[in-house]
Design a protein around this motif. Sequence first.
Motif, PDB file in Angstrom:
ATOM      1  N   TYR A  34      13.516  36.774 -35.163  1.00 47.26           N
ATOM      2  CA  TYR A  34      14.675  36.293 -35.897  1.00 47.26           C
ATOM      3  C   TYR A  34      15.955  36.615 -35.145  1.00 47.26           C
ATOM      4  CZ  TYR A  34      11.188  36.417 -39.629  1.00 47.26           C
ATOM      5  OH  TYR A  34      10.057  36.242 -40.367  1.00 47.26           O
ATOM      6  N   TYR A  35      16.993  35.927 -35.537  1.00 47.64           N
ATOM      7  CA  TYR A  35      18.319  36.190 -35.004  1.00 47.64           C
ATOM      8  C   TYR A  35      19.166  36.758 -36.135  1.00 47.64           C
ATOM      9  CZ  TYR A  35      16.703  33.364 -31.130  1.00 47.64           C
ATOM     10  OH  TYR A  35      15.982  32.879 -30.067  1.00 47.64           O
ATOM     11  N   TRP A  36      19.594  37.991 -35.946  1.00 48.49           N
ATOM     12  CA  TRP A  36      20.442  38.652 -36.940  1.00 48.49           C
ATOM     13  C   TRP A  36      21.871  38.247 -36.592  1.00 48.49           C
ATOM     14  CZ3 TRP A  36      17.790  40.544 -40.902  1.00 48.49           C
ATOM     15  CH2 TRP A  36      16.423  40.781 -40.705  1.00 48.49           C
ATOM     16  N   THR A  37      22.459  37.493 -37.494  1.00 49.78           N
ATOM     17  CA  THR A  37      23.568  36.598 -37.163  1.00 49.78           C
ATOM     18  C   THR A  37      24.836  36.929 -37.941  1.00 49.78           C
ATOM     19  OG1 THR A  37      21.958  34.838 -36.712  1.00 49.78           O
ATOM     20  CG2 THR A  37      24.223  34.157 -37.195  1.00 49.78           C
ATOM     21  N   GLU A  48      31.367  28.775 -39.297  1.00 48.58           N
ATOM     22  CA  GLU A  48      31.385  28.944 -37.849  1.00 48.58           C
ATOM     23  C   GLU A  48      30.375  30.011 -37.451  1.00 48.58           C
ATOM     24  OE1 GLU A  48      34.510  29.822 -34.174  1.00 48.58           O
ATOM     25  OE2 GLU A  48      34.978  30.567 -36.176  1.00 48.58           O
ATOM     26  N   TRP A  49      29.460  29.632 -36.574  1.00 50.53           N
ATOM     27  CA  TRP A  49      28.487  30.594 -36.041  1.00 50.53           C
ATOM     28  C   TRP A  49      29.182  31.437 -34.987  1.00 50.53           C
ATOM     29  CZ3 TRP A  49      26.229  31.849 -31.370  1.00 50.53           C
ATOM     30  CH2 TRP A  49      25.009  32.544 -31.425  1.00 50.53           C
ATOM     31  N   MET A  50      29.114  32.758 -35.123  1.00 51.38           N
ATOM     32  CA  MET A  50      29.830  33.641 -34.219  1.00 51.38           C
ATOM     33  C   MET A  50      28.919  34.261 -33.155  1.00 51.38           C
ATOM     34  SD  MET A  50      32.267  35.697 -36.880  1.00 51.38           S
ATOM     35  CE  MET A  50      33.255  36.391 -35.524  1.00 51.38           C
ATOM     36  N   GLY A  51      27.775  34.726 -33.567  1.00 46.14           N
ATOM     37  CA  GLY A  51      26.896  35.391 -32.614  1.00 46.14           C
ATOM     38  C   GLY A  51      25.711  36.006 -33.310  1.00 46.14           C
ATOM     39  N   ALA A  52      24.798  36.562 -32.499  1.00 43.28           N
ATOM     40  CA  ALA A  52      23.577  37.113 -33.068  1.00 43.28           C
ATOM     41  C   ALA A  52      22.984  38.166 -32.149  1.00 43.28           C
ATOM     42  CB  ALA A  52      22.563  36.004 -33.318  1.00 43.28           C
ATOM     43  N   ILE A  53      22.105  38.977 -32.735  1.00 41.25           N
ATOM     44  CA  ILE A  53      21.342  39.968 -31.984  1.00 41.25           C
ATOM     45  C   ILE A  53      19.883  39.823 -32.389  1.00 41.25           C
ATOM     46  CG2 ILE A  53      21.719  41.808 -33.707  1.00 41.25           C
ATOM     47  CD1 ILE A  53      21.940  43.770 -31.281  1.00 41.25           C
ATOM     48  N   THR A  54      19.004  39.979 -31.420  1.00 39.68           N
ATOM     49  CA  THR A  54      17.584  39.777 -31.694  1.00 39.68           C
ATOM     50  C   THR A  54      16.885  41.086 -32.023  1.00 39.68           C
ATOM     51  OG1 THR A  54      16.856  40.131 -29.417  1.00 39.68           O
ATOM     52  CG2 THR A  54      17.605  37.899 -30.012  1.00 39.68           C
ATOM     53  N   ASN A  55      15.582  40.985 -32.311  1.00 37.43           N
ATOM     54  CA  ASN A  55      14.808  42.182 -32.620  1.00 37.43           C
ATOM     55  C   ASN A  55      14.718  43.128 -31.436  1.00 37.43           C
ATOM     56  OD1 ASN A  55      13.219  40.333 -31.192  1.00 37.43           O
ATOM     57  ND2 ASN A  55      11.328  41.182 -32.004  1.00 37.43           N
ATOM     58  N   SER A  56      14.902  42.629 -30.232  1.00 35.59           N
ATOM     59  CA  SER A  56      14.842  43.463 -29.039  1.00 35.59           C
ATOM     60  C   SER A  56      16.220  43.924 -28.576  1.00 35.59           C
ATOM     61  CB  SER A  56      14.156  42.708 -27.905  1.00 35.59           C
ATOM     62  OG  SER A  56      14.911  41.556 -27.565  1.00 35.59           O
ATOM     63  N   TYR A  95      33.346  36.568 -44.000  1.00 32.37           N
ATOM     64  CA  TYR A  95      32.363  36.873 -42.970  1.00 32.37           C
ATOM     65  C   TYR A  95      31.010  37.138 -43.623  1.00 32.37           C
ATOM     66  CZ  TYR A  95      36.044  37.119 -39.480  1.00 32.37           C
ATOM     67  OH  TYR A  95      37.070  36.804 -38.620  1.00 32.37           O
ATOM     68  N   TYR A  96      29.999  36.473 -43.078  1.00 29.29           N
ATOM     69  CA  TYR A  96      28.640  36.603 -43.590  1.00 29.29           C
ATOM     70  C   TYR A  96      27.712  37.133 -42.501  1.00 29.29           C
ATOM     71  CZ  TYR A  96      30.195  33.123 -47.088  1.00 29.29           C
ATOM     72  OH  TYR A  96      30.864  32.438 -48.069  1.00 29.29           O
ATOM     73  N   CYS A  97      26.737  37.935 -42.901  1.00 30.02           N
ATOM     74  CA  CYS A  97      25.629  38.234 -42.014  1.00 30.02           C
ATOM     75  C   CYS A  97      24.393  37.530 -42.566  1.00 30.02           C
ATOM     76  CB  CYS A  97      25.404  39.731 -41.862  1.00 30.02           C
ATOM     77  SG  CYS A  97      25.047  40.665 -43.372  1.00 30.02           S
ATOM     78  N   ALA A  98      23.500  37.186 -41.657  1.00 33.72           N
ATOM     79  CA  ALA A  98      22.339  36.396 -42.057  1.00 33.72           C
ATOM     80  C   ALA A  98      21.175  36.649 -41.116  1.00 33.72           C
ATOM     81  CB  ALA A  98      22.697  34.907 -42.043  1.00 33.72           C
ATOM     82  N   ARG A  99      19.985  36.326 -41.603  1.00 29.92           N
ATOM     83  CA  ARG A  99      18.806  36.283 -40.749  1.00 29.92           C
ATOM     84  C   ARG A  99      18.473  34.808 -40.526  1.00 29.92           C
ATOM     85  NH1 ARG A  99      12.707  38.039 -42.337  1.00 29.92           N
ATOM     86  NH2 ARG A  99      12.579  35.805 -42.820  1.00 29.92           N
ATOM     87  N   ALA A 100      18.434  34.424 -39.277  1.00 27.72           N
ATOM     88  CA  ALA A 100      18.267  33.011 -38.961  1.00 27.72           C
ATOM     89  C   ALA A 100      17.078  32.797 -38.024  1.00 27.72           C
ATOM     90  CB  ALA A 100      19.533  32.469 -38.315  1.00 27.72           C
TER      91      ALA A 100
END
Length: 122
Positions: A34-37, A48-56, A95-100
Amino acid sequence: QVQLQESGPGLVKPSQTLSLTCTVSGGSITTGYYYWTWIRQPPGKGLEWMGAITNSGSTYYTPSLKSRTSISRDTARNQFSLQLSSVTPEDTAVYYCARAPRLGQPHEYDYRGQGTPVTVSS
């Protein structure tokens, strides 16, 4: 059921750094594909999509914000964070955080927090 909750100050002064944290429960940010977004919605505008961090721990940013954005994580606390530097009033938004499941699509997510409003003003 995965739940996400944003936290951070609701008011930031121009030129300062906006810092938000997303606390995840019901699932680990280090497992799965997933992308933690981070997503934002300025008043009267679209998402607006800002960025994401992965499981790694790999990070991805939208080009227009890349020079000012940093996403990090605290795996012990199951949290990931957003820092946006040199803010201006144009960074005022919810601002929202999401799992994508994929990158770059602000409307595509499995779970999303309720959002936290941030105003940039002196």
